[in-house]
Design a protein around this motif. Structure first.
Motif, PDB file in Angstrom:
ATOM      1  N   GLY A   1       9.521   1.125  -3.709  1.00 38.40           N
ATOM      2  CA  GLY A   1       8.934   1.392  -2.245  1.00 38.40           C
ATOM      3  C   GLY A   1       7.442   1.226  -2.346  1.00 38.40           C
ATOM      4  O   GLY A   1       6.772   1.508  -1.258  1.00 38.40           O
ATOM      5  N   GLU A   2       6.878   0.710  -3.415  1.00 30.86           N
ATOM      6  CA  GLU A   2       5.463   0.618  -3.439  1.00 30.86           C
ATOM      7  C   GLU A   2       5.154  -0.425  -2.585  1.00 30.86           C
ATOM      8  O   GLU A   2       5.862  -1.414  -2.779  1.00 30.86           O
ATOM      9  CB  GLU A   2       4.932   0.721  -4.793  1.00 30.86           C
ATOM     10  N   ARG A   3       4.139  -0.763  -1.990  1.00 36.55           N
ATOM     11  CA  ARG A   3       3.862  -1.912  -1.234  1.00 36.55           C
ATOM     12  C   ARG A   3       2.325  -2.419  -1.226  1.00 36.55           C
ATOM     13  O   ARG A   3       1.489  -1.312  -1.155  1.00 36.55           O
ATOM     14  CB  ARG A   3       4.224  -1.443   0.506  1.00 36.55           C
ATOM     15  N   ILE A   4       2.248  -3.422  -1.306  1.00 37.48           N
ATOM     16  CA  ILE A   4       0.860  -4.147  -1.149  1.00 37.48           C
ATOM     17  C   ILE A   4       0.975  -5.069   0.299  1.00 37.48           C
ATOM     18  O   ILE A   4       1.867  -6.008   0.184  1.00 37.48           O
ATOM     19  CB  ILE A   4       0.552  -4.923  -2.408  1.00 37.48           C
ATOM     20  N   GLY A   5      -0.023  -4.703   1.332  1.00 34.42           N
ATOM     21  CA  GLY A   5       0.012  -5.652   2.226  1.00 34.42           C
ATOM     22  C   GLY A   5      -0.940  -6.588   2.343  1.00 34.42           C
ATOM     23  O   GLY A   5      -1.594  -7.105   1.249  1.00 34.42           O
ATOM     24  N   GLN A   6      -1.311  -7.118   3.525  1.00 29.49           N
ATOM     25  CA  GLN A   6      -2.393  -8.176   3.713  1.00 29.49           C
ATOM     26  C   GLN A   6      -3.682  -7.853   3.399  1.00 29.49           C
ATOM     27  O   GLN A   6      -4.756  -8.728   3.276  1.00 29.49           O
ATOM     28  CB  GLN A   6      -2.215  -8.622   5.284  1.00 29.49           C
ATOM     29  N   ALA A   7      -3.959  -6.837   3.129  1.00 26.51           N
ATOM     30  CA  ALA A   7      -5.309  -6.226   2.751  1.00 26.51           C
ATOM     31  C   ALA A   7      -6.194  -5.386   3.849  1.00 26.51           C
ATOM     32  O   ALA A   7      -7.407  -5.042   3.807  1.00 26.51           O
ATOM     33  CB  ALA A   7      -6.286  -7.234   2.118  1.00 26.51           C
TER      34      ALA A   7
ATOM     35  N   ILE B   1       4.820  -2.042  -9.168  1.00 25.48           N
ATOM     36  CA  ILE B   1       3.455  -2.834  -8.743  1.00 25.48           C
ATOM     37  C   ILE B   1       2.517  -1.757  -9.067  1.00 25.48           C
ATOM     38  O   ILE B   1       2.741  -0.487  -8.878  1.00 25.48           O
ATOM     39  CB  ILE B   1       3.426  -3.582  -7.575  1.00 25.48           C
ATOM     40  N   GLU B   2       1.159  -2.091  -9.314  1.00 27.36           N
ATOM     41  CA  GLU B   2       0.067  -0.844  -9.359  1.00 27.36           C
ATOM     42  C   GLU B   2      -0.671  -1.001  -7.938  1.00 27.36           C
ATOM     43  O   GLU B   2      -0.600  -1.834  -7.282  1.00 27.36           O
ATOM     44  CB  GLU B   2      -1.068  -1.737 -10.254  1.00 27.36           C
ATOM     45  N   THR B   3      -0.591   0.088  -7.450  1.00 28.04           N
ATOM     46  CA  THR B   3      -1.198   0.733  -6.194  1.00 28.04           C
ATOM     47  C   THR B   3      -2.174   1.531  -6.372  1.00 28.04           C
ATOM     48  O   THR B   3      -2.443   2.122  -7.315  1.00 28.04           O
ATOM     49  CB  THR B   3      -0.050   1.070  -5.371  1.00 28.04           C
ATOM     50  N   GLN B   4      -2.995   1.812  -5.138  1.00 29.15           N
ATOM     51  CA  GLN B   4      -3.949   2.894  -5.162  1.00 29.15           C
ATOM     52  C   GLN B   4      -3.447   3.875  -4.347  1.00 29.15           C
ATOM     53  O   GLN B   4      -2.632   3.760  -3.617  1.00 29.15           O
ATOM     54  CB  GLN B   4      -5.411   2.065  -4.420  1.00 29.15           C
ATOM     55  N   PRO B   5      -4.071   5.233  -4.262  1.00 29.33           N
ATOM     56  CA  PRO B   5      -3.839   6.292  -3.529  1.00 29.33           C
ATOM     57  C   PRO B   5      -3.645   5.814  -2.153  1.00 29.33           C
ATOM     58  O   PRO B   5      -2.962   6.759  -1.498  1.00 29.33           O
ATOM     59  CB  PRO B   5      -5.031   7.451  -3.808  1.00 29.33           C
ATOM     60  N   HIS B   6      -4.438   5.290  -1.574  1.00 27.53           N
ATOM     61  CA  HIS B   6      -4.307   4.723   0.139  1.00 27.53           C
ATOM     62  C   HIS B   6      -3.042   3.909   0.163  1.00 27.53           C
ATOM     63  O   HIS B   6      -2.909   3.582   1.414  1.00 27.53           O
ATOM     64  CB  HIS B   6      -5.872   4.015   0.668  1.00 27.53           C
ATOM     65  N   ASP B   7      -2.546   3.338  -0.567  1.00 24.01           N
ATOM     66  CA  ASP B   7      -1.326   2.403  -0.595  1.00 24.01           C
ATOM     67  C   ASP B   7      -0.141   3.402  -0.201  1.00 24.01           C
ATOM     68  O   ASP B   7       0.406   4.044  -1.046  1.00 24.01           O
ATOM     69  CB  ASP B   7      -1.228   1.747  -1.631  1.00 24.01           C
ATOM     70  N   MET B   8       0.408   3.179   1.123  1.00 25.20           N
ATOM     71  CA  MET B   8       1.368   4.173   1.537  1.00 25.20           C
ATOM     72  C   MET B   8       2.854   3.458   0.945  1.00 25.20           C
ATOM     73  O   MET B   8       2.998   2.215   1.298  1.00 25.20           O
ATOM     74  CB  MET B   8       1.460   4.249   2.641  1.00 25.20           C
TER      75      MET B   8
ATOM     76  N   VAL C   1       6.945   2.786   1.129  1.00 22.65           N
ATOM     77  CA  VAL C   1       7.948   2.625   2.385  1.00 22.65           C
ATOM     78  C   VAL C   1       9.384   3.510   1.828  1.00 22.65           C
ATOM     79  O   VAL C   1       9.266   3.654   0.309  1.00 22.65           O
ATOM     80  CB  VAL C   1       8.363   1.148   2.715  1.00 22.65           C
ATOM     81  N   ASP C   2      10.132   3.940   2.565  1.00 25.84           N
ATOM     82  CA  ASP C   2      11.210   4.837   2.219  1.00 25.84           C
ATOM     83  C   ASP C   2      12.359   4.078   1.469  1.00 25.84           C
ATOM     84  O   ASP C   2      12.999   4.322   0.658  1.00 25.84           O
ATOM     85  CB  ASP C   2      11.743   5.539   3.571  1.00 25.84           C
ATOM     86  N   MET C   3      12.407   2.862   2.095  1.00 24.98           N
ATOM     87  CA  MET C   3      13.316   1.660   1.375  1.00 24.98           C
ATOM     88  C   MET C   3      13.046   0.230   1.540  1.00 24.98           C
ATOM     89  O   MET C   3      12.268   0.410   2.368  1.00 24.98           O
ATOM     90  CB  MET C   3      14.934   2.027   1.755  1.00 24.98           C
ATOM     91  N   VAL C   4      13.469  -0.525   0.798  1.00 25.46           N
ATOM     92  CA  VAL C   4      13.141  -1.967   0.895  1.00 25.46           C
ATOM     93  C   VAL C   4      14.396  -2.622   1.154  1.00 25.46           C
ATOM     94  O   VAL C   4      15.476  -2.546   0.455  1.00 25.46           O
ATOM     95  CB  VAL C   4      12.388  -2.654  -0.545  1.00 25.46           C
TER      96      VAL C   4
END
Length: 181
Positions: free
Chosen positions: A131-137, A165-172, A174-177
């Motif tokens: 559920g980790e996510r990287i968006g458009q920035a 994927i590697e994320t940062q604390p501000h990257d929220m 999702v509950d499911m993909v």
């Protein structure tokens, strides 16, 4: 490689893969994803759904939007209020009355916040199976999800999914993909 470069490289790779998809491939993979969404229990039990309008070969969820409207569900799309990552969701009655908003993305003409959603369909550039996510920035969905606790479903093509994927604390997260695989 630092985190910003890591994310930018992933974004570039995924956006390039998306841009190379044929219309038929987008249509078929999007159809499968929409059918999975429409068959899900969370969808069936939702009365108000926040969606997005697909651009740049994102998963085309317009079938979910149109089906939901026919079923009498409330559908809302994001309306960007400024370029500092703020948006809210306004109700739509159909896809014919949208206007071009920030970043040339179609938005509702309505300016009133829709009622609280039961679920939200979240676009992204890359997701993990956790559920980790990287968006458009821009941070629009991260800020929204942080402030609004609503069941979130990341919507992705198979190639946009990674084990992690590697994320940062501000990257929220999702509950499911839901993807086409």
């Amino acid at each position: 490689m630092d985190m910003i470069q890591y994310k930018n490289n992933l974004r570039k790779e995924m956006k390039q893969k998306r841009s190379f998809m044929s219309k038929e491939e987008v249509k078929e993979k999007s159809r499968i994803i929409c059918e999975k969404i429409l068959a899900s229990e969370i969808y069936k039990n939702s009365n108000c759904i926040y969606c997005y309008y697909p651009v740049q070969n994102e998963v085309d969820i317009r079938k979910v939007i149109q089906t939901s409207l026919k079923e009498g569900k409330i559908i809302a799309l994001p309306k960007v209020t400024d370029t500092n990552g703020r948006m809210f969701f306004a109700e739509i009655k159909n896809l014919n009355h949208l206007q071009t908003g920030h970043y040339n993305i179609p938005e509702p003409t309505e300016t009133t916040q829709a009622r609280k959603a039961d679920m939200i369909l979240v676009p992204g550039v890359v997701f993990s199976t956790k559920g980790e996510r990287i968006g458009q920035a821009g941070g629009f969905y991260d800020r929204f999800l942080e402030r609004n606790h609503v069941y979130s479903i990341g919507v992705a093509y198979d190639f946009q999914l990674r084990d992690e994927i590697e994320t940062q604390p501000h990257d929220m997260n999702v509950d499911m993909v839901i993807s086409n695989i």
